[in-house]
Scaffold this motif. Sequence first.
Motif, short mmCIF file in Angstrom:
data_model
loop_
_atom_site.label_atom_id
_atom_site.label_comp_id
_atom_site.label_asym_id
_atom_site.label_seq_id
_atom_site.Cartn_x
_atom_site.Cartn_y
_atom_site.Cartn_z
N ALA A 46 -2.53 -28.58 16.89
CA ALA A 46 -1.49 -28.75 15.86
C ALA A 46 -0.47 -27.62 15.92
O ALA A 46 0.74 -27.84 15.80
N VAL A 47 -0.93 -26.39 16.14
CA VAL A 47 -0.04 -25.23 16.21
C VAL A 47 0.84 -25.33 17.45
O VAL A 47 2.05 -25.10 17.39
N GLU A 48 0.25 -25.67 18.58
CA GLU A 48 1.02 -25.80 19.82
C GLU A 48 2.10 -26.87 19.67
O GLU A 48 3.24 -26.70 20.10
N ASN A 49 1.74 -27.95 18.99
CA ASN A 49 2.68 -29.03 18.73
C ASN A 49 3.84 -28.56 17.85
O ASN A 49 5.00 -28.83 18.13
N GLU A 50 3.52 -27.83 16.79
CA GLU A 50 4.56 -27.30 15.88
C GLU A 50 5.50 -26.35 16.62
O GLU A 50 6.72 -26.42 16.45
N LEU A 51 4.95 -25.47 17.44
CA LEU A 51 5.79 -24.52 18.18
C LEU A 51 6.73 -25.25 19.13
O LEU A 51 7.90 -24.88 19.26
N ALA A 52 6.24 -26.30 19.79
CA ALA A 52 7.09 -27.06 20.72
C ALA A 52 8.16 -27.85 19.98
O ALA A 52 9.29 -27.98 20.46
N SER A 144 -5.07 -19.86 10.63
CA SER A 144 -4.48 -20.28 9.36
C SER A 144 -4.80 -21.74 9.07
O SER A 144 -5.21 -22.10 7.96
N GLU A 145 -4.61 -22.60 10.07
CA GLU A 145 -4.92 -24.02 9.90
C GLU A 145 -6.41 -24.23 9.62
O GLU A 145 -6.79 -25.07 8.81
N PHE A 146 -7.25 -23.48 10.32
CA PHE A 146 -8.70 -23.58 10.13
C PHE A 146 -9.07 -23.22 8.70
O PHE A 146 -9.89 -23.90 8.07
N CYS A 147 -8.49 -22.13 8.19
CA CYS A 147 -8.75 -21.72 6.81
C CYS A 147 -8.28 -22.80 5.82
O CYS A 147 -8.96 -23.08 4.84
N LEU A 148 -7.12 -23.39 6.10
CA LEU A 148 -6.59 -24.44 5.23
C LEU A 148 -7.54 -25.64 5.17
O LEU A 148 -7.86 -26.14 4.09
N ILE A 149 -8.02 -26.06 6.33
CA ILE A 149 -8.94 -27.19 6.38
C ILE A 149 -10.24 -26.89 5.63
O ILE A 149 -10.80 -27.75 4.97
N ASN A 150 -10.67 -25.63 5.68
CA ASN A 150 -11.93 -25.24 5.04
C ASN A 150 -11.76 -24.75 3.61
O ASN A 150 -12.70 -24.23 3.01
N VAL A 153 -7.88 -20.48 0.77
CA VAL A 153 -6.45 -20.31 0.50
C VAL A 153 -5.97 -18.90 0.86
O VAL A 153 -4.91 -18.74 1.49
N SER A 154 -6.73 -17.88 0.49
CA SER A 154 -6.28 -16.52 0.79
C SER A 154 -6.25 -16.27 2.30
O SER A 154 -5.35 -15.61 2.82
N GLY A 155 -7.22 -16.80 3.04
CA GLY A 155 -7.23 -16.69 4.50
C GLY A 155 -6.05 -17.43 5.12
O GLY A 155 -5.43 -16.94 6.07
N THR A 156 -5.74 -18.60 4.56
CA THR A 156 -4.60 -19.38 5.05
C THR A 156 -3.32 -18.57 4.91
O THR A 156 -2.54 -18.46 5.86
N GLU A 157 -3.10 -17.99 3.74
CA GLU A 157 -1.88 -17.21 3.50
C GLU A 157 -1.82 -15.98 4.40
O GLU A 157 -0.77 -15.65 4.95
#
Length: 186
Positions: A46-52, A144-150, A153-157
């Motif tokens: 997902a991150v690689e896709n966003e960067l591209a 960040s995405e991993f923290c969001l899925i799990n 919230v603080s890890g995501t930020e």
Amino acid sequence: MKVKEILIRAFGFLERSDIVSALSAGEDLEGEIKEAAQTLLYCYNAVENELARFYFPLITKETLRNLCGIYEFSDFSNVPLKIICVKSNDAEIAYTKTSSGIQAEATEITVEYRCLPNKKELGDDCAFSKDTVTEKMLAAGAASEFCLINGNVSGTEFFENIYRREIDFVRRSVSAPSGFPPRRWI
């Protein structure tokens, strides 16, 4: 850069030394470790896709052949985002976009286009070079995405801030002017 190395760094950020050692040793992953690694790999893609898509476009050239002059997007080796130009015999030619591909008055064309990276597995290479995107950027984005899925919230930020700073740093260093700007007020 190898995807596996980036995931090891991301798991290091997430303080998951059990998974870091399992991936580093090349062990067969099982149970919760396997599930976490697959989830992080999904996040990495997902991150690689966003960067591209938004920050560091991937541009490729490809030669296609079709007797009818109809070139389906499924025939392309990557998923096209934007067609930059279509050439035949080293000259730009007119083409028409359709919902499923492009049409051109030529049986062989060379297409230059922006594309999405292909889905990666652990043993694959990153779609970007080290000169374009940093390992830290990819690892922080995936963490960040991993923290969001799990639900962390603080890890995501926290990791999102690292990810965004890395993007800003790389984009500034690429577009930084060399020398002093001209004195326009004189």
